[in-house]
Design a protein around this motif. Structure first.
Motif, PDB file in Angstrom:
ATOM      1  N   MET A   1      53.409  51.484  46.703  1.00 42.40           N
ATOM      2  CA  MET A   1      52.121  50.801  46.583  1.00 42.40           C
ATOM      3  C   MET A   1      51.885  50.362  45.138  1.00 42.40           C
ATOM      4  SD  MET A   1      48.481  51.986  48.021  1.00 42.40           S
ATOM      5  CE  MET A   1      47.008  51.131  47.587  1.00 42.40           C
ATOM      6  N   ALA A   2      51.278  49.213  45.035  1.00 44.80           N
ATOM      7  CA  ALA A   2      51.019  48.646  43.695  1.00 44.80           C
ATOM      8  C   ALA A   2      50.052  49.529  42.918  1.00 44.80           C
ATOM      9  CB  ALA A   2      50.447  47.250  43.831  1.00 44.80           C
ATOM     10  N   PHE A   3      50.134  49.432  41.563  1.00 44.28           N
ATOM     11  CA  PHE A   3      49.253  50.232  40.701  1.00 44.28           C
ATOM     12  C   PHE A   3      47.796  49.796  40.888  1.00 44.28           C
ATOM     13  CE2 PHE A   3      47.440  51.206  36.418  1.00 44.28           C
ATOM     14  CZ  PHE A   3      47.612  52.589  36.484  1.00 44.28           C
ATOM     15  N   LEU A   4      47.594  48.481  40.887  1.00 46.24           N
ATOM     16  CA  LEU A   4      46.254  47.947  41.153  1.00 46.24           C
ATOM     17  C   LEU A   4      46.347  46.932  42.273  1.00 46.24           C
ATOM     18  CD1 LEU A   4      43.214  47.531  40.342  1.00 46.24           C
ATOM     19  CD2 LEU A   4      44.013  45.691  38.863  1.00 46.24           C
ATOM     20  N   LYS A   5      45.497  47.129  43.286  1.00 43.93           N
ATOM     21  CA  LYS A   5      45.569  46.234  44.439  1.00 43.93           C
ATOM     22  C   LYS A   5      44.171  45.741  44.809  1.00 43.93           C
ATOM     23  CE  LYS A   5      47.412  45.966  49.094  1.00 43.93           C
ATOM     24  NZ  LYS A   5      47.962  46.673  50.243  1.00 43.93           N
ATOM     25  N   LEU A   6      44.055  44.415  44.985  1.00 41.86           N
ATOM     26  CA  LEU A   6      42.783  43.845  45.445  1.00 41.86           C
ATOM     27  C   LEU A   6      42.981  43.232  46.809  1.00 41.86           C
ATOM     28  CD1 LEU A   6      42.351  43.870  42.228  1.00 41.86           C
ATOM     29  CD2 LEU A   6      40.539  42.228  42.747  1.00 41.86           C
ATOM     30  N   GLU A   7      42.108  43.569  47.757  1.00 41.54           N
ATOM     31  CA  GLU A   7      42.240  43.076  49.124  1.00 41.54           C
ATOM     32  C   GLU A   7      40.958  42.407  49.581  1.00 41.54           C
ATOM     33  OE1 GLU A   7      45.413  45.901  51.583  1.00 41.54           O
ATOM     34  OE2 GLU A   7      43.271  46.326  51.633  1.00 41.54           O
ATOM     35  N   ASN A   8      41.024  41.122  49.798  1.00 45.30           N
ATOM     36  CA  ASN A   8      39.877  40.345  50.319  1.00 45.30           C
ATOM     37  C   ASN A   8      38.565  40.657  49.595  1.00 45.30           C
ATOM     38  OD1 ASN A   8      41.614  39.323  52.297  1.00 45.30           O
ATOM     39  ND2 ASN A   8      41.221  41.131  53.579  1.00 45.30           N
ATOM     40  N   VAL A   9      38.655  40.699  48.298  1.00 44.44           N
ATOM     41  CA  VAL A   9      37.448  41.047  47.527  1.00 44.44           C
ATOM     42  C   VAL A   9      36.492  39.847  47.448  1.00 44.44           C
ATOM     43  CG1 VAL A   9      36.565  41.700  45.245  1.00 44.44           C
ATOM     44  CG2 VAL A   9      38.597  42.828  46.185  1.00 44.44           C
ATOM     45  N   CYS A  10      35.232  40.086  47.819  1.00 45.50           N
ATOM     46  CA  CYS A  10      34.197  39.049  47.736  1.00 45.50           C
ATOM     47  C   CYS A  10      33.035  39.572  46.901  1.00 45.50           C
ATOM     48  CB  CYS A  10      33.656  38.689  49.122  1.00 45.50           C
ATOM     49  SG  CYS A  10      34.852  37.853  50.149  1.00 45.50           S
ATOM     50  N   LYS A  11      32.426  38.677  46.158  1.00 44.73           N
ATOM     51  CA  LYS A  11      31.214  39.067  45.423  1.00 44.73           C
ATOM     52  C   LYS A  11      30.170  37.971  45.580  1.00 44.73           C
ATOM     53  CE  LYS A  11      28.433  41.312  42.786  1.00 44.73           C
ATOM     54  NZ  LYS A  11      27.844  42.583  43.214  1.00 44.73           N
ATOM     55  N   GLU A  12      29.026  38.374  46.095  1.00 41.68           N
ATOM     56  CA  GLU A  12      27.958  37.423  46.340  1.00 41.68           C
ATOM     57  C   GLU A  12      26.740  37.835  45.543  1.00 41.68           C
ATOM     58  OE1 GLU A  12      27.993  36.030  50.697  1.00 41.68           O
ATOM     59  OE2 GLU A  12      25.897  36.517  50.311  1.00 41.68           O
ATOM     60  N   TYR A  13      26.133  36.896  44.861  1.00 40.65           N
ATOM     61  CA  TYR A  13      24.876  37.189  44.149  1.00 40.65           C
ATOM     62  C   TYR A  13      23.747  36.539  44.918  1.00 40.65           C
ATOM     63  CZ  TYR A  13      27.580  38.802  40.163  1.00 40.65           C
ATOM     64  OH  TYR A  13      28.422  39.496  39.347  1.00 40.65           O
ATOM     65  N   LYS A  14      22.715  37.319  45.176  1.00 40.72           N
ATOM     66  CA  LYS A  14      21.547  36.758  45.871  1.00 40.72           C
ATOM     67  C   LYS A  14      20.422  36.566  44.868  1.00 40.72           C
ATOM     68  CE  LYS A  14      22.395  38.274  50.574  1.00 40.72           C
ATOM     69  NZ  LYS A  14      23.283  39.449  50.664  1.00 40.72           N
TER      70      LYS A  14
END
Lengths: 233, 595
Positions: A1-14
């Protein structure tokens, strides 16, 4: 497994004006000891991404996993602990304590870490052995940024996050700082992530992530990174 | 025009907490100063009014012979003061069942001197009708229509009907009136019998022609009284007559001397409150200007003149002091009324009519507004006249400077890292440290003085008025102290916004971050609270000496312990209230830019 892994990360500001998607479906994997450059124009979502990686903000959805720890699921207090032990930050404007000497600024970070390095020797490593007892106001911009890097390194974190670290520095000083960061990734075997809008820096990175309108445009590996001294812009 | 309006609006919005704190401090301060300051003028006015309304006599001549004044002596007195300026009375006391009754015989229908105030009923119309002094804790009183038996000085008794209840203007103090036939007893009833011409005249009341001379026991009046007394004694002989003046009238004179004591206490405290308020408002504004260095630099580079930039901040303090000053009006009026009311517990004074004295209010309001506006403008100009480049650099203490403690390695090396940085932050900025500690010392000295006066005043039976003023001082200086400490803590948090964000990014927990900031406030409050004790001692000693009342020795020992505890408690409250302000700081916003 990778040291750092991002999976389908979303960020929404309201906000009152409505929802704004700062990051959409971000996926990538990074390895320890890599020097990574995140590229993109202003407003692309670079800083948002860095904030999520550094535990200064939480993702709306998706997973961020660092060395087995699922950061995206941490609560406020756990995020503080994560920042305390696992993350080193370097900012464009240094953010040093004005009333503390260089050494004390580093001590401020190491005091609360378990596996911290010796502040004086880290400062010597970054070339400030003679400046341990100087206050920020007595140091040049480049020297202040070195203190800030020493502060990040001395924590002995898993990951070093740098937001436009040369943004306030002149050309030569900027190059020296980038050399220092690059060396840190190699000598200390740390994952160093530098966020910048300077396209030229892509050539020195082990891996490049380019980002546009909150989406990953491409991620690629540089087989032969060019030393910073040979890059001109 | 529109842009400058918006930027002014932003300034108010950004520093709303400080605006409200300054307003509150000004309300407390001007409210106290005008409220307490106006007590003495109001009482003096009341005394003068009392003197004029009832045509109170200036001299009271008492014959030392049982047969009273001779015809010749009366003629002499009439020559000295004019026959229209005296009343001749026969006053005697009788003892019955161990109770002393005093009886006055004189022409009640004329009522030209020492006019009795008729509280109920009417004046007598014949020799069988009498008036009775109103019932108090000390006087028995009677009811209109009661039939009472009045003893003659020679032994006989006549039944009389009470037609009215009155109040003698010379008996305005609610204290015992000692009997002159039995020094161990007090008079328990006073009766007035109307006689056209008393058979014996043993008491003569004299009024001076010049009624304006009195002016609540002025020096000129005292001279005139002494002169008149001398004249009487020389003409009639020391063996025949004793001459008493209003200076010997316990009611009126003690009221006046309490008013004077209150006046002196007020002046000392008004000056003190004024200085502290000026210091607090000014230091708040100068620190606000320092925080706005970047904004000022920005506007300078845009081409705004220094005076235009500074005008915005001056307007801020103008609005704050104007708002506070206007709201303080009601507080001051209410306070004067309350203290006046407390004095009424011991004196029969006319009801409080909203005082028309605004001297203290206008003076303190004017000084505070003018001085803080001018000082803010001057400080603002000094900053705005600097080069924008200088302003963009953070203001740091003189480079390479060490605090005194660092020069004592034995002490310094023993401190943990956190305390080292705390001590450096506390002591490095001299003017900030000085202004903070002095304002804490000032407000705790005021509180201590209020507590000290209270301690001494509760020991005296008659010092109701001083108890009242001490309580007012305690309440207002406690409020001032709480506000000053809140203000200091609030400014400290706001100035350290960026440092707090840095600590948060480094992974400091909420408690550690608040501790880092609040430790400094606690240390400064502690220093202020401790230094307040010796300085309070000196101040109290001075106050006691000046008002010739109370002493340090009469104070409770625990007042000295309680005072610093109260200061520390206010600090605790302030940190409790401001904890959330720290926790809510947005790390990203504070760190990503210079401003």
């Amino acid at each position: 497994m990778a040291f750092l892994k991002l999976e389908n990360v979303c960020k929404e500001y309201k906000s009152e004006a409505g929802a704004f998607k700062a990051l959409t479906d971000v996926n990538f994997e990074l390895e320890n000891g890599e020097f990574v450059v995140i590229l993109g124009p202003s407003g692309a979502g670079k800083t948002t991404l860095l904030n999520l990686l550094g535990g200064m903000d939480s993702a709306t959805s998706g997973d961020i996993i660092l060395d087995g720890l699922i950061i995206s699921q941490l609560h406020k207090k756990e995020l503080t602990n994560y920042r305390r032990t696992d993350v080193g930050f370097v900012f464009q404007f240094y953010n040093l304590m004005p009333n503390m000497t260089a050494k004390e600024n580093v001590e401020l970070a190491t005091e609360i870490c378990k596996d911290a390095l010796d502040p004086a020797s880290v400062l010597t490593d970054v070339g400030l052995g003679e400046r341990l007892h100087n206050f920020p106001a007595q140091l040049s911009g480049g020297e202040q940024q070195r203190v800030s890097i020493a502060r990040a390194i001395a924590k002995n974190p898993k990951i070093l996050l740098c937001d436009e670290p040369t943004g306030a520095l002149d050309y030569i000083t900027g190059k020296n700082i980038l050399r220092l960061l690059y060396d840190t990734s190699k000598k200390n075997n740390k994952l160093v992530i530098v966020v910048t809008h300077n396209q030229a820096l892509k050539d020195m990175a082990d891996r490049v992530i380019s980002i546009k309108n909150g989406k990953i445009e491409k991620v690629y590996v540089n087989k032969k990174p060019i030393p910073i001294e040979e890059i001109e812009w | 025009m529109k842009a400058s309006f918006i930027s002014t609006l932003r300034l108010f919005k950004k520093h709303i907490a400080r605006l409200i704190t300054i307003i509150a401090i000004v309300i407390v301060s001007i409210g106290f100063m005008s409220g307490v300051g106006e007590v003495q003028p109001t009482i003096k006015k009341t005394i003068n009014k009392h003197y004029k309304t009832y045509n109170v006599s200036d001299l009271y001549l008492k014959s030392k012979k049982p047969t009273g004044f001779s015809t010749e002596e009366i003629a002499n007195i009439e020559t000295m003061f004019g026959s229209e300026n005296i009343i001749k009375t026969f006053c005697y006391e009788v003892e019955d069942d161990g109770k002393i009754t005093r009886i006055y015989n004189y022409n009640l229908t004329a009522q030209k001197i020492n006019k009795l105030e008729i509280l109920e009923g009417r004046l007598p119309e014949n020799a069988n009708e009498v008036l009775v002094e109103r019932a108090t804790d000390l006087y028995e009183g009677a009811k209109v229509g009661d039939v009472i038996s009045v003893k003659n000085p020679v032994g006989g008794t006549i039944s009389c009907t009470v037609t009215g209840i009155v109040q003698n203007p010379l008996l305005m103090h609610r204290a015992e009136e000692t009997s002159f036939i039995n020094q161990d007893k007090n008079v328990s009833q006073v009766i007035y019998v109307s006689t056209d011409l008393p058979l014996i005249v043993n008491d003569v009341y004299v009024v001076f022609e010049n009624r304006t001379l009195f002016d609540s026991f002025s020096d000129r009046y005292e001279e005139r009284v002494e002169q008149a007394k001398q004249l009487v004694v020389t003409k009639l002989g020391d063996d025949n007559v004793s001459a008493l003046s209003l200076f010997e009238n316990f009611g009126l004179y003690s009221l006046n001397s309490y008013a004077e004591k209150i006046g002196m206490i007020s002046i000392i405290f008004v000056v003190f409150f004024l200085l502290i308020t000026l210091l607090v408002v000014y230091s708040t504004m100068s620190r606000l200007l320092d925080e706005e260095r970047n904004q000022i630099a920005c506007q300078k580079t845009l081409g705004y003149s220094s005076s235009k930039i500074t005008g915005k901040y001056t307007f801020f303090v103008f609005v704050a002091t104007l708002g506070g000053g206007l709201l303080a009006f009601g507080v001051g009026q209410l306070l004067t009324k309350m203290i006046y009311g407390a004095m009424c517990a011991h004196y029969d004074m006319p009801d409080y009519a909203s005082s028309l004295n605004f001297g203290y209010y206008l003076f303190t309001f004017g000084i505070i507004m003018l001085a803080t506006c001018l000082l803010t403008f001057a400080t603002g100009m000094k900053i705005a006249d600097k080069k924008p480049v200088t302003l963009l650099l953070p203001k740091t203490a003189k480079v390479g400077k060490k605090v005194l403690m660092e020069r004592i390695p034995v002490l310094w090396n023993r401190l943990s890292f956190r305390y080292k940085s705390t001590f450096r932050n506390v002591f490095l900025f001299k003017s900030r440290f000085f202004m903070t500690v002095v304002s804490i010392i000032g407000s705790s000295v005021l509180l201590l003085a209020g507590m000290g006066l209270f301690d001494c005043a509760v020991g005296y039976k008659d010092a109701v008025s001083i108890v009242a003023i001490a309580m007012v001082i305690i309440v207002f200086s406690a409020a001032l102290s709480a506000l000053v400490i809140y203000n200091i803590t609030n400014i400290n948090v706001s100035e350290r916004n960026r440092e707090i964000a840095t600590l948060m990014v480094l992974g400091y927990h909420e408690k550690e971050v608040t501790g880092y900031i609040f430790r400094e406030v606690y240390i400064m409050a502690f220093i202020g609270a401790l230094l307040g004790l010796p300085l309070g001692y000196v101040f109290l000693d001075f106050v006691f000496e000046l008002i010739n009342f109370g002493s340090i020795a009469q104070m409770n020992w625990w007042t000295w312990v309680l005072n610093p505890i109260i200061t520390m408690f206010f600090t605790f409250l302030a940190t409790l209230l401001l904890k959330n302000k720290i926790v809510k700081i947005d790390m990203n916003a504070s760190l990503k830019s210079i401003e």
